[in-house]
Scaffold this motif. Structure first.
Motif, PDB file in Angstrom:
ATOM      1  N   ASN A 127       0.825  -1.202   0.000  1.00 33.41           N
ATOM      2  CA  ASN A 127       0.000   0.000   0.000  1.00 33.41           C
ATOM      3  C   ASN A 127       0.867   1.264   0.000  1.00 33.41           C
ATOM      4  O   ASN A 127       0.647   2.191   0.781  1.00 33.41           O
ATOM      5  CB  ASN A 127      -0.945   0.008   1.201  1.00 33.41           C
TER       6      ASN A 127
ATOM      7  N   HIS B  53       3.819   1.735   0.997  1.00 34.51           N
ATOM      8  CA  HIS B  53       4.723   1.882   2.138  1.00 34.51           C
ATOM      9  C   HIS B  53       5.875   0.893   1.941  1.00 34.51           C
ATOM     10  O   HIS B  53       5.740  -0.298   2.228  1.00 34.51           O
ATOM     11  CB  HIS B  53       3.995   1.609   3.460  1.00 34.51           C
TER      12      HIS B  53
ATOM     13  N   GLU C  76       9.236  -1.268   2.392  1.00 35.73           N
ATOM     14  CA  GLU C  76      10.041  -1.849   3.470  1.00 35.73           C
ATOM     15  C   GLU C  76      11.355  -2.320   2.864  1.00 35.73           C
ATOM     16  O   GLU C  76      11.364  -2.998   1.837  1.00 35.73           O
ATOM     17  CB  GLU C  76       9.309  -3.021   4.107  1.00 35.73           C
TER      18      GLU C  76
ATOM     19  N   THR D  48      12.059   6.539   8.263  1.00 31.67           N
ATOM     20  CA  THR D  48      10.926   5.756   7.757  1.00 31.67           C
ATOM     21  C   THR D  48       9.714   6.625   7.484  1.00 31.67           C
ATOM     22  O   THR D  48       8.962   6.399   6.524  1.00 31.67           O
ATOM     23  CB  THR D  48      10.572   4.647   8.762  1.00 31.67           C
ATOM     24  N   GLY D  49       9.511   7.640   8.302  1.00 28.99           N
ATOM     25  CA  GLY D  49       8.335   8.494   8.144  1.00 28.99           C
ATOM     26  C   GLY D  49       8.297   9.277   6.840  1.00 28.99           C
ATOM     27  O   GLY D  49       7.243   9.802   6.469  1.00 28.99           O
TER      28      GLY D  49
ATOM     29  N   THR E 184       9.066   7.948   3.835  1.00 32.90           N
ATOM     30  CA  THR E 184       8.955   7.071   2.670  1.00 32.90           C
ATOM     31  C   THR E 184       7.527   6.625   2.352  1.00 32.90           C
ATOM     32  O   THR E 184       7.314   5.908   1.378  1.00 32.90           O
ATOM     33  CB  THR E 184       9.826   5.820   2.864  1.00 32.90           C
ATOM     34  N   SER E 185       6.552   7.040   3.144  1.00 28.46           N
ATOM     35  CA  SER E 185       5.171   6.633   2.878  1.00 28.46           C
ATOM     36  C   SER E 185       4.668   7.250   1.579  1.00 28.46           C
ATOM     37  O   SER E 185       5.097   8.333   1.170  1.00 28.46           O
ATOM     38  CB  SER E 185       4.258   7.051   4.036  1.00 28.46           C
ATOM     39  N   GLU E 186       3.794   6.524   0.901  1.00 31.42           N
ATOM     40  CA  GLU E 186       3.177   6.968  -0.347  1.00 31.42           C
ATOM     41  C   GLU E 186       4.221   7.268  -1.418  1.00 31.42           C
ATOM     42  O   GLU E 186       4.113   8.241  -2.166  1.00 31.42           O
ATOM     43  CB  GLU E 186       2.269   8.176  -0.112  1.00 31.42           C
TER      44      GLU E 186
END
Length: 264
Positions: A108, A110, A112, A130-131, A133-135
């Motif tokens: 989705n 995100h 990893e 990490t925050g 790299t979403s979307e």
């Protein structure tokens, strides 16, 4: 290594119409002024529900002597109504005789990091939080998404959020009015083209002095054209004016099923 981001983008961007399901192979050659410095091959399998992209690129001649570099990458994912959803991205690179590998798994949008060598703490790239790299999508999926949007909307699509495992950046593609190909350009089609200006916003993971080295005089540009009515638009030229000279990448060969075009 950051100076080759535009080269990778120029090589990776290669498809527009999602209905074309045959395997497409594109070959590119890049020049710094008159010097042959980089080559690349792109292979794509795209169906109405999925895609797979493979790329191989390497520095050549003077470029290989000054900056020995080779990159192999593959991305697979889903094509849902023209929206690209990556599942797995792998990239293997050899830069100045040092190997670097990255594998990303997507859920989705995100990503990893499944595998990364050497570790982010052992290279010049600072680790990406990490925050941030979403979307995001990987560079190859970005290329497929970009070209599908251009093929459907017939305009440059704006911003796309990208994460390649080490660097997080936004690429923006905007309209270039009146920027046609010069008649002297070595291209393998004779029809009209569409041009987009490109800009990059570095978010995280970049060598701190990379922006100084990769700064361009004006925005890099990419031109796309259609080699035959039944085929998708593909990039036929990329150009960027760096402080060390002008880089130009040209499409030199195209193969899709029985359709074969080469640069004379």
């Amino acid at each position: 290594m950051q100076r080759f981001i535009w080269l990778l983008v120029g090589v990776f961007i290669f498809l527009s119409r999602p209905a074309f399901a045959d395997r497409i192979q594109l070959s590119y050659e890049g020049f710094l002024g008159p010097l042959f410095v980089i080559s690349g091959v792109v292979e794509l399998n795209l169906s109405a529900v999925s895609y797979e992209v493979k790329t191989t690129s390497t520095t050549e001649g003077f470029g290989a002597w000054f900056f020995p570099w080779r990159n192999e990458a593959v991305s697979v994912g889903m094509n849902i109504n023209g929206e690209i959803h990556p599942k797995n991205f792998q990239m293997k690179a050899k830069w100045n005789h040092r190997e670097r590998h990255v594998e990303l798994l997507f859920g989705n949008f995100h990503p990893e990091i499944k595998k990364i060598t050497p570790l982010a703490t052992m290279v010049e790239n600072t680790p990406v939080p990490t925050g941030l790299t979403s979307e995001t999508i990987d560079p190859l999926s970005m290329a497929v998404q970009l070209m599908i949007k251009i093929g459907r909307a017939e305009r440059c699509p704006g911003k796309i959020r990208v994460f390649d495992g080490r660097r997080r950046y936004d690429l923006r593609f905007s309209e270039e009015i009146g920027k046609g190909l010069e008649k002297k350009s070595p291209i393998i089609l004779g029809g009209s083209t569409r041009s987009c200006a490109m800009s990059i916003k570095r978010i995280a993971g970049f060598w701190k002095e990379s922006e100084i080295i990769t700064k361009t005089k004006g925005p890099p540009r990419i031109w796309l054209g259609r080699l035959a009515k039944e085929l998708p638009m593909v990039p036929v030229k990329f150009e960027a004016n760096y402080r060390f000279g002008v880089i130009r990448i040209y499409l030199t060969a195209f193969k899709a099923g029985s359709i074969i075009r080469t640069l004379d």
